[in-house]
Design an enzyme around this catalytic site. Structure first.
Site, PDB file in Angstrom:
ATOM      1  N   ILE B  13       0.829  -1.208   0.000  1.00 29.59           N
ATOM      2  CA  ILE B  13       0.000   0.000   0.000  1.00 29.59           C
ATOM      3  C   ILE B  13       0.866   1.262   0.000  1.00 29.59           C
ATOM      4  O   ILE B  13       0.499   2.284  -0.600  1.00 29.59           O
ATOM      5  CB  ILE B  13      -0.999  -0.009   1.198  1.00 29.59           C
ATOM      6  CG1 ILE B  13      -2.076   1.056   1.030  1.00 29.59           C
ATOM      7  CG2 ILE B  13      -0.286   0.194   2.514  1.00 29.59           C
ATOM      8  CD1 ILE B  13      -3.086   0.733  -0.026  1.00 29.59           C
ATOM      9  N   SER B  35      11.703   1.125   7.752  1.00 29.06           N
ATOM     10  CA  SER B  35      11.256  -0.176   7.263  1.00 29.06           C
ATOM     11  C   SER B  35      12.293  -1.216   7.648  1.00 29.06           C
ATOM     12  O   SER B  35      13.500  -0.965   7.573  1.00 29.06           O
ATOM     13  CB  SER B  35      11.086  -0.134   5.741  1.00 29.06           C
ATOM     14  OG  SER B  35      10.929  -1.454   5.243  1.00 29.06           O
ATOM     15  N   ARG B  36      11.810  -2.384   8.058  1.00 25.38           N
ATOM     16  CA  ARG B  36      12.724  -3.438   8.475  1.00 25.38           C
ATOM     17  C   ARG B  36      13.541  -3.952   7.298  1.00 25.38           C
ATOM     18  O   ARG B  36      14.712  -4.254   7.412  1.00 25.38           O
ATOM     19  CB  ARG B  36      11.928  -4.595   9.083  1.00 25.38           C
ATOM     20  CG  ARG B  36      12.598  -5.210  10.268  1.00 25.38           C
ATOM     21  CD  ARG B  36      11.662  -6.110  11.039  1.00 25.38           C
ATOM     22  NE  ARG B  36      10.318  -6.178  10.430  1.00 25.38           N
ATOM     23  CZ  ARG B  36       9.340  -6.908  10.925  1.00 25.38           C
ATOM     24  NH1 ARG B  36       9.538  -7.609  12.020  1.00 25.38           N
ATOM     25  NH2 ARG B  36       8.151  -6.949  10.351  1.00 25.38           N
ATOM     26  N   LYS B  88      -5.941   2.770   7.439  1.00 23.47           N
ATOM     27  CA  LYS B  88      -7.055   2.019   8.007  1.00 23.47           C
ATOM     28  C   LYS B  88      -6.693   0.539   8.063  1.00 23.47           C
ATOM     29  O   LYS B  88      -5.922   0.104   7.221  1.00 23.47           O
ATOM     30  CB  LYS B  88      -8.340   2.223   7.203  1.00 23.47           C
ATOM     31  CG  LYS B  88      -8.248   2.029   5.701  1.00 23.47           C
ATOM     32  CD  LYS B  88      -8.154   0.721   5.020  1.00 23.47           C
ATOM     33  CE  LYS B  88      -8.870  -0.483   5.441  1.00 23.47           C
ATOM     34  NZ  LYS B  88      -8.675  -1.609   4.455  1.00 23.47           N
ATOM     35  N   ASP B 166     -11.154  -6.445   6.191  1.00 23.06           N
ATOM     36  CA  ASP B 166     -10.121  -5.485   5.767  1.00 23.06           C
ATOM     37  C   ASP B 166     -10.629  -4.666   4.571  1.00 23.06           C
ATOM     38  O   ASP B 166     -10.602  -3.442   4.607  1.00 23.06           O
ATOM     39  CB  ASP B 166      -8.792  -6.193   5.463  1.00 23.06           C
ATOM     40  CG  ASP B 166      -7.749  -5.207   4.979  1.00 23.06           C
ATOM     41  OD1 ASP B 166      -7.260  -4.406   5.785  1.00 23.06           O
ATOM     42  OD2 ASP B 166      -7.451  -5.202   3.761  1.00 23.06           O
TER      43      ASP B 166
END
Lengths: 307, 307
Positions: B13, B35-36, B88, B166
């Site tokens: 996303i 970010s990992r 969301k 979702d």
């Protein structure tokens, strides 16, 4: 001048708790009953809340009906300008109770979402004792025999009846009162009987910051019944037992008192109405909804009322 | 002066929607990434939000990580005095987001719980058209192919990932925007694959006053995909289709526009920060929690990512 109260619903909890508590509360007069099937001698009785409201029989109503129908009843009373006191849980869903709170505010009347277990004798002493201490863990054990405590109550097994969370929400109402910070659900396991729409047992993992808060609810407990909350702190172990009526510190009894929960509730309701205030706390119901939202579900043996 | 933004999470996303929208938003500079596993050329990158915050790399953060870990990330950012925008759903539980709202207010920073589908082109025209009309029923049909839209996204099947809710929560975010009054869940059926902790299909019964509002969510739809909301009124049938981007009245097209949802969100976020305001609406997440609370559960065939 006394507050004229209408009691809506005349089931087990109304007869066991509400009627004696109302009779013992100064400033409160039981003026009418609404019940589909039952009545009381010498009191005006109505088949439903709408006819009670239409008759102008009460300035305030107390709802002891099952949670599934309570929203329409409470809305009708608030819209008619009556003060409203709700048994726990205050509604079938969180959204319902948020709407009732907004409606009460808009109409300028009192809404009181009661949590009777918070009035148990040892709850405030426990809250005070915990307030200065570092908590390392919390453990709730709420295990009772559903056949003994809820004989033939079909609604508790229907959606909205909450199943084992009907008693379990009492424990959560105490936990959210005695702890200083908010508690969050992080996971849950719910055990549903094969023939029922509500859980018979639940294991709920929560946390308060980094402090683990765990709850075990079970309705299959025969023999000794357990309603305990244990809080481990840097200066010892606090245990609330018998649903909040007893407090123990490292196994020494501190507070052991008789039940006066519903008298406290009605005294508070009279005070809220006199002060033009509402008291609406949704934290316990939100935690239950969150537990259902995050739960893994396990199917267990079918449950029949007769063992 | 532009708002320096940190983007947390660089998954599907973020790349599909957030990066292009941020680039197109006046007054907003992408200043850092957390970010990992991933990074962007020419931008400071951090392995997690804590190191991004410690480096002072951003005045505001936008979280596009899965909902299960978002509460701790958002809390850390708010406590550090940063403004926060949330994808969301805004959290794993209702209680989490209530706590974030309180924290944002206490710290005097902006919290924006976004619902991207509310920014779809036809949503505000639909709301305006409905505002003067008598509604007789509402029907939501949200059916898509999970393998196409969520390939390999394991988190959506875990507790807190919401399963078919979702996408379904997008429909509920539109419904709660275009209707004038509150909507309440009255019952639900959820279909859980035998090997999954989240539902693959759901049927939710709701009401707005006496008006029935029904929703069908299904993730097993191959072929044509359906994201429709139909509202029957006294002067005709309104249909929102394609997730709110098209509006039809009695089968005549009214609004058919290109997607600009995320640009609207970031423009609003910049405005909220400039105005010192928050926007927190939990209604869609509360409805989902209420649906889980009231649901009857049905077990269906196991689901595997590869058909």
């Amino acid at each position: 001048m006394s507050l004229k109260l209408g009691l809506v619903g005349l089931g087990k909890i109304a007869r066991d708790q509400h009627l004696p508590a109302i009779a013992a509360t100064p400033g409160l007069d039981l003026a009418a009953i609404a019940s589909r099937n039952a009545a009381l001698p010498d009191l005006p009785s109505y088949p439903d809340i709408d006819s009670l409201l239409a008759a102008g029989a009460a300035d305030a109503v107390s709802l002891c009906t099952p949670p599934q129908g309570r929203f329409d009843q409470a809305s009708a009373a608030l819209k008619a300008g009556r003060h409203v006191m709700l048994e726990k849980p205050p509604g079938m869903t969180v959204t319902e109770v948020e709407a009732l709170a907004a409606l009460a505010q808009q109409k300028g009347v009192t809404l009181f979402t009661t949590w009777h277990s918070r009035e148990a004798a040892a709850v405030e002493p426990a809250r005070a004792w915990l307030s200065g201490r570092r908590i390392s863990s919390v453990r709730v054990t709420w295990k009772e025999d559903v056949r003994h405590w809820h004989p033939g109550q079909a609604w508790i097994w229907e959606p909205g009846g909450l199943g084992v969370f009907d008693p379990g929400i009492n424990a959560l109402s105490i936990v959210t009162r005695i702890l200083r910070e908010a508690v969050f659900v992080t996971g849950a396991e719910l055990e549903f009987p094969a023939n029922r729409a509500a859980p018979i047992a639940a294991s709920v993992r929560m946390r308060m910051g980094a402090v683990p808060v765990e709850a075990e609810f079970d309705w299959r407990q025969t023999g000794p019944q357990t309603w305990d909350i244990e809080v481990a702190t840097d200066t010892g172990l606090l245990r609330l037992s018998k649903g909040g009526s007893e407090m123990w510190l490292d196994d020494q009894p501190q507070v052991v008192e008789e039940d006066a929960e519903y008298r406290s509730l009605y005294r508070r309701f009279v005070g809220l109405v006199a002060g033009g205030q509402s008291e609406v706390d949704l934290a316990p119901l939100r935690l239950v909804a969150d537990a259902f939202l995050l739960a893994r579900r396990v199917e267990v043996d079918a449950f029949e009322d007769e063992a």
